[in-house]
Design an enzyme around this catalytic site. Sequence first.
Site, PDB file in Angstrom:
ATOM      1  N   HIS A  58      -5.538  -6.849  -0.515  1.00 35.05           N
ATOM      2  CA  HIS A  58      -5.469  -8.311  -0.495  1.00 35.05           C
ATOM      3  C   HIS A  58      -4.600  -8.790   0.658  1.00 35.05           C
ATOM      4  O   HIS A  58      -3.759  -8.064   1.172  1.00 35.05           O
ATOM      5  CB  HIS A  58      -4.940  -8.848  -1.827  1.00 35.05           C
ATOM      6  N   GLU A 146      -2.262  -4.013  -9.607  1.00 40.86           N
ATOM      7  CA  GLU A 146      -1.215  -3.176  -9.006  1.00 40.86           C
ATOM      8  C   GLU A 146      -0.299  -2.615 -10.048  1.00 40.86           C
ATOM      9  O   GLU A 146       0.047  -3.160 -11.000  1.00 40.86           O
ATOM     10  CB  GLU A 146      -0.423  -3.985  -7.991  1.00 40.86           C
TER      11      GLU A 146
END
Length: 146
Positions: A58, A146
């Site tokens: 990202h 994550e």
Amino acid sequence: LASSRVMETGTCCASRAITVHHGIAGNAAGNAAGKRTDFADRVGRQRRSVSTLVLLRHGKSIWNGDTARFTGWADVPLTVQGRVEAVAAGQLLRSRGITASRVCVAFASELERSHETCELALASMAGHEQETWSSGRIRREWRLNE
């Protein structure tokens, strides 16, 4: 016979795209002398496939700036720079021949920064052919958080 090739397609600050090309050539059984039969040739042609795996991180979020903090599962949005990075990553992939129409499925975590990066990159990969991609091809997967 299998072959793999890994190529870093570029970096855009926080965004990085890595492409893995993997080809599998069918090696169906031939006769005892090692020659392929017509049937084996047909099976070999049917088994050949080439897949491309693109891994894209990202873009920059509001928490990985000057006061960088571990974001983990916190749903922190992208910054303007992070959006620009996602578009640039898509343009880079398109310039390397990976267009949105070639993407069968895209996976993103459930975090908005990941999903938005994916959407922006796909839209950029489509260029002027915006009808060639759909956010419906993006699968959200919590195990990618994550």
